[in-house]
Design a protein around this motif. Structure first.
Motif, PDB file in Angstrom:
ATOM      1  N   GLY A 154      71.592  73.061 -26.638  1.00  0.00           N
ATOM      2  CA  GLY A 154      72.758  73.561 -27.454  1.00  0.00           C
ATOM      3  C   GLY A 154      73.593  72.488 -28.099  1.00  0.00           C
ATOM      4  N   GLN A 155      74.148  71.761 -27.059  1.00  0.00           N
ATOM      5  CA  GLN A 155      74.937  70.513 -27.340  1.00  0.00           C
ATOM      6  C   GLN A 155      74.300  69.569 -28.333  1.00  0.00           C
ATOM      7  OE1 GLN A 155      76.061  69.034 -23.559  1.00  0.00           O
ATOM      8  NE2 GLN A 155      78.003  70.280 -23.513  1.00  0.00           N
ATOM      9  N   VAL A 156      72.939  69.257 -28.169  1.00  0.00           N
ATOM     10  CA  VAL A 156      72.353  68.255 -28.812  1.00  0.00           C
ATOM     11  C   VAL A 156      72.158  68.821 -30.345  1.00  0.00           C
ATOM     12  CG1 VAL A 156      70.147  66.970 -28.960  1.00  0.00           C
ATOM     13  CG2 VAL A 156      71.264  66.817 -26.797  1.00  0.00           C
ATOM     14  N   PHE A 157      71.418  69.969 -30.445  1.00  0.00           N
ATOM     15  CA  PHE A 157      71.249  70.529 -31.501  1.00  0.00           C
ATOM     16  C   PHE A 157      72.534  70.867 -32.619  1.00  0.00           C
ATOM     17  CE2 PHE A 157      70.723  74.761 -33.968  1.00  0.00           C
ATOM     18  CZ  PHE A 157      69.497  74.403 -34.745  1.00  0.00           C
ATOM     19  N   TYR A 158      73.457  71.457 -31.972  1.00  0.00           N
ATOM     20  CA  TYR A 158      74.581  71.792 -32.838  1.00  0.00           C
ATOM     21  C   TYR A 158      75.554  70.552 -33.202  1.00  0.00           C
ATOM     22  CZ  TYR A 158      73.693  76.689 -33.315  1.00  0.00           C
ATOM     23  OH  TYR A 158      73.336  78.014 -33.611  1.00  0.00           O
ATOM     24  N   ILE A 159      75.769  69.456 -32.222  1.00  0.00           N
ATOM     25  CA  ILE A 159      76.331  68.499 -32.406  1.00  0.00           C
ATOM     26  C   ILE A 159      75.747  67.746 -33.657  1.00  0.00           C
ATOM     27  CG2 ILE A 159      76.798  66.141 -31.737  1.00  0.00           C
ATOM     28  CD1 ILE A 159      77.232  67.212 -28.841  1.00  0.00           C
ATOM     29  N   LEU A 160      74.620  67.320 -33.802  1.00  0.00           N
ATOM     30  CA  LEU A 160      74.110  66.767 -34.747  1.00  0.00           C
ATOM     31  C   LEU A 160      73.966  67.406 -35.976  1.00  0.00           C
ATOM     32  CD1 LEU A 160      72.555  63.790 -35.282  1.00  0.00           C
ATOM     33  CD2 LEU A 160      70.603  64.920 -34.959  1.00  0.00           C
ATOM     34  N   LEU A 161      73.665  68.749 -35.776  1.00  0.00           N
ATOM     35  CA  LEU A 161      73.652  69.725 -37.041  1.00  0.00           C
ATOM     36  C   LEU A 161      75.012  69.831 -37.524  1.00  0.00           C
ATOM     37  CD1 LEU A 161      72.057  71.847 -38.614  1.00  0.00           C
ATOM     38  CD2 LEU A 161      72.721  73.453 -37.041  1.00  0.00           C
ATOM     39  N   ALA A 162      76.042  70.064 -36.861  1.00  0.00           N
ATOM     40  CA  ALA A 162      77.563  70.164 -37.469  1.00  0.00           C
ATOM     41  C   ALA A 162      77.990  68.945 -37.765  1.00  0.00           C
ATOM     42  CB  ALA A 162      78.234  70.969 -36.325  1.00  0.00           C
ATOM     43  N   SER A 163      77.680  67.793 -37.136  1.00  0.00           N
ATOM     44  CA  SER A 163      78.766  66.592 -37.517  1.00  0.00           C
ATOM     45  C   SER A 163      78.072  65.749 -38.552  1.00  0.00           C
ATOM     46  CB  SER A 163      78.829  65.682 -36.167  1.00  0.00           C
ATOM     47  OG  SER A 163      77.453  65.383 -35.597  1.00  0.00           O
ATOM     48  N   THR A 164      76.770  65.684 -38.734  1.00  0.00           N
ATOM     49  CA  THR A 164      76.186  65.034 -39.506  1.00  0.00           C
ATOM     50  C   THR A 164      75.039  65.762 -40.686  1.00  0.00           C
ATOM     51  OG1 THR A 164      75.924  63.210 -37.915  1.00  0.00           O
ATOM     52  CG2 THR A 164      74.593  62.908 -40.026  1.00  0.00           C
ATOM     53  N   VAL A 165      74.310  66.588 -40.259  1.00  0.00           N
ATOM     54  CA  VAL A 165      73.272  67.003 -41.134  1.00  0.00           C
ATOM     55  C   VAL A 165      73.822  67.821 -42.272  1.00  0.00           C
ATOM     56  CG1 VAL A 165      71.105  68.321 -41.378  1.00  0.00           C
ATOM     57  CG2 VAL A 165      71.391  66.860 -39.512  1.00  0.00           C
ATOM     58  N   VAL A 166      74.626  68.931 -41.889  1.00  0.00           N
ATOM     59  CA  VAL A 166      75.142  69.868 -42.752  1.00  0.00           C
ATOM     60  C   VAL A 166      76.130  69.031 -43.831  1.00  0.00           C
ATOM     61  CG1 VAL A 166      77.212  70.606 -41.370  1.00  0.00           C
ATOM     62  CG2 VAL A 166      75.996  72.229 -43.094  1.00  0.00           C
ATOM     63  N   TRP A 167      76.801  68.349 -43.211  1.00  0.00           N
ATOM     64  CA  TRP A 167      77.606  67.459 -44.143  1.00  0.00           C
ATOM     65  C   TRP A 167      76.840  66.508 -44.969  1.00  0.00           C
ATOM     66  CZ3 TRP A 167      82.426  68.900 -44.981  1.00  0.00           C
ATOM     67  CH2 TRP A 167      83.037  69.478 -43.935  1.00  0.00           C
ATOM     68  N   ASN A 168      75.549  66.232 -44.885  1.00  0.00           N
ATOM     69  CA  ASN A 168      74.816  65.418 -45.831  1.00  0.00           C
ATOM     70  C   ASN A 168      74.497  66.424 -46.994  1.00  0.00           C
ATOM     71  OD1 ASN A 168      73.244  62.778 -45.676  1.00  0.00           O
ATOM     72  ND2 ASN A 168      73.324  63.115 -43.550  1.00  0.00           N
ATOM     73  N   LEU A 169      74.264  67.598 -46.606  1.00  0.00           N
ATOM     74  CA  LEU A 169      74.196  68.658 -47.731  1.00  0.00           C
ATOM     75  C   LEU A 169      75.341  68.569 -48.515  1.00  0.00           C
ATOM     76  CD1 LEU A 169      72.707  70.980 -49.273  1.00  0.00           C
ATOM     77  CD2 LEU A 169      73.957  72.525 -47.708  1.00  0.00           C
ATOM     78  N   GLY A 170      76.540  68.711 -48.222  1.00  0.00           N
ATOM     79  CA  GLY A 170      77.750  68.442 -49.002  1.00  0.00           C
ATOM     80  C   GLY A 170      77.827  67.194 -49.875  1.00  0.00           C
ATOM     81  N   LEU A 171      77.178  65.966 -49.031  1.00  0.00           N
ATOM     82  CA  LEU A 171      77.474  64.585 -49.864  1.00  0.00           C
ATOM     83  C   LEU A 171      76.451  64.776 -51.255  1.00  0.00           C
ATOM     84  CD1 LEU A 171      77.843  61.973 -46.996  1.00  0.00           C
ATOM     85  CD2 LEU A 171      79.413  62.688 -48.862  1.00  0.00           C
ATOM     86  N   LYS A 172      75.307  65.519 -51.066  1.00  0.00           N
ATOM     87  CA  LYS A 172      74.287  65.469 -51.924  1.00  0.00           C
ATOM     88  C   LYS A 172      74.607  66.101 -53.081  1.00  0.00           C
ATOM     89  CE  LYS A 172      70.936  63.222 -50.103  1.00  0.00           C
ATOM     90  NZ  LYS A 172      69.919  62.091 -50.449  1.00  0.00           N
TER      91      LYS A 172
END
Length: 457
Positions: free
Chosen positions: A111-129
């Motif tokens: 849960g920590q690994v999955f959501y840390i990377l998802l919330a801190s990096t991946v989903v914000w990459n969508l915003g940058l795109k």
């Protein structure tokens, strides 16, 4: 034209914000449940070892994600994350239902690994795109508010379930949120298909190019160090919260208080993001705002040093998370917009993913050693020393920020040039930006074309 831009802005807000709501909802619920069940069933003394294992998990997942970004668009990656999360959470449930002890560590660590990377990096990459740097300064606030609403909803469940806060109920709720997010992303992909298409003329956004982007850009190195130190301090604060509350309260009380802390934290975040953040950014500037965050965060750590009580550590976690998700994280994301377009996304993935994993590893090793050989006071002192070091790094970052904008103005890349003009135009509305610009012009001889661009901006 203006009407189309206005409509396009609100399309992005209403379509993409629910993704942020669901990500943070799952993050908060998974984090509270994972820590409560682990501390009560296994013990708080073993938490540092989950940080060490989780660090390697984040490093591996960040490497995999950066390579996926090289081949697929960001929406596809988010959908892959969602379905992978469903599979792993079902696996955790199977182990726990069959009374296999490893189910609780798996649930917490994944849960920590999955959501840390998802919330801190991946989903914000969508915003940058889908957002230009100029749009990001406005639309990212809505995304952050959406994430806070998700945090409130995630805190409501453990707060009111109390004794009915069981693993099975939590896991099914998390799985439902992941499936709903995957469904919403179908519409995001259709609406912004042109923006999400991979541009093969650009460098492949792999771990290698992320590392090269990190090496080529001085401000990326400073961002990496700042994020790493801040995350170490955050893990120390989180550990203190779990340890003190886990040893003082029953499982039902522990989950209820954790939920209430999340609710108050995210209500505070929403109020700050709507009424305070933009005013602070405009009056003080992004980097001055970032510089103030360690000063604020060091106060609750000093208080905890003398009064190690549940109320104090709860306040520490509250202040730490509010500072992280409002001023610190949003300042960092805005600073990322000055990194050249060709390496921005890959550098962000490299810096975000690796700073998380390295911070988690250092925090885990430090906590394990300090708990074994020294008292808990030295853990708090370490956090205070790291915050003071963070001030030094942000001080150096202030100069590199404006220098990078000047480099972008001198670039032949249209995206970088447009981004630099937007950044100067945005900063020109308040005295902070003008003063920094005049200092830079005095320090460096600029060619006439660059000066013309600055005057135009």
């Amino acid at each position: 034209m203006a009407l189309d831009e206005y409509k396009n802005k609100w399309d992005k807000v209403f379509l993409v914000t629910p993704v942020f709501i669901l990500v943070m909802f799952g993050y908060v619920l998974s984090d509270i449940a994972g820590n409560v069940f682990f501390v009560e069933r296994v013990g708080a003394d073993y938490l540092p070892y989950t940080y060490i294992v989780g660090a390697f998990g984040i490093a591996f997942l960040a490497l995999l994600t950066s390579n996926l970004i090289a081949r697929k668009n960001i929406v596809f990656i988010l959908q892959v994350f969602s379905l992978t999360g469903v599979a792993f959470f079902l696996g955790s449930l199977f182990l726990i239902k069959n009374e296999i002890t490893w189910g609780y560590p798996l649930f917490l660590i994944f849960g920590q690994v999955f959501y840390i990377l998802l919330a801190s990096t991946v989903v914000w990459n969508l915003g940058l795109k889908i957002c230009s740097p100029f749009e990001a300064k406005r639309i990212f606030t809505f995304f952050s508010v959406g994430a806070s609403i998700g945090g409130i909803l995630g805190g409501v469940i453990p707060s009111f379930l109390g004794a009915d806060f069981h693993v099975q109920n939590v896991i099914f709720i998390i799985i439902g949120s992941l499936l709903l997010m995957s469904f919403i992303l179908i519409f995001v992909k259709r609406r912004y298909s042109q923006m999400l298409v991979r541009d093969h003329s650009q460098n492949i956004e792999s771990w290698k190019n992320g590392f090269l982007g990190y090496c080529q850009t001085p401000i990326a190195k400073l961002l990496f160090m700042a994020l790493t130190i801040f995350y170490i301090v955050s893990w120390i604060g989180d550990y203190e919260f779990q340890k003190i509350l886990g040893e003082s309260l029953s499982e039902a009380e522990f989950s209820r208080i954790s939920g209430f802390v999340s609710i108050f934290e995210n209500i505070g975040l929403v109020l700050i993001l709507i009424f305070v953040q933009q005013r602070v950014f405009k009056s003080a500037g992004v980097l001055n705002t970032l510089f103030s965050t360690p000063f604020i965060l060091v106060i609750p750590f000093v208080v905890l040093l003398f009064f190690p009580f549940p109320f104090v550590v709860g306040s520490l976690l509250l202040v730490s998370n509010i500072i992280n998700y409002s001023f610190f994280s949003n300042s960092i994301r805005l600073i990322f917009t000055v990194i050249p377009n060709g390496i921005r996304s890959s550098a962000m993935t490299f810096v975000g993913g690796n700073s998380d994993s390295i911070a988690m590893l250092i925090a885990g090793i430090s906590l394990a050693l300090l708990n074994r050989f020294l008292t808990n006071i030295f853990v708090i002192i370490l956090a205070i020393v790291l915050l003071l070091f963070l001030l030094v790094i942000i001080f150096y970052m202030k100069g590199e920020y404006v220098k990078q904008i000047i480099k972008n103005l001198e670039s032949n890349d249209k995206e970088d040039l447009h981004s630099a003009i937007e950044n100067f135009a945005e900063r020109g509305y308040h005295s902070v930006g003008v003063k920094e610009l005049m200092k830079l012009i005095q320090w460096k001889t600029l060619d006439s074309e660059t000066v013309r661009k600055i005057i135009f901006s």
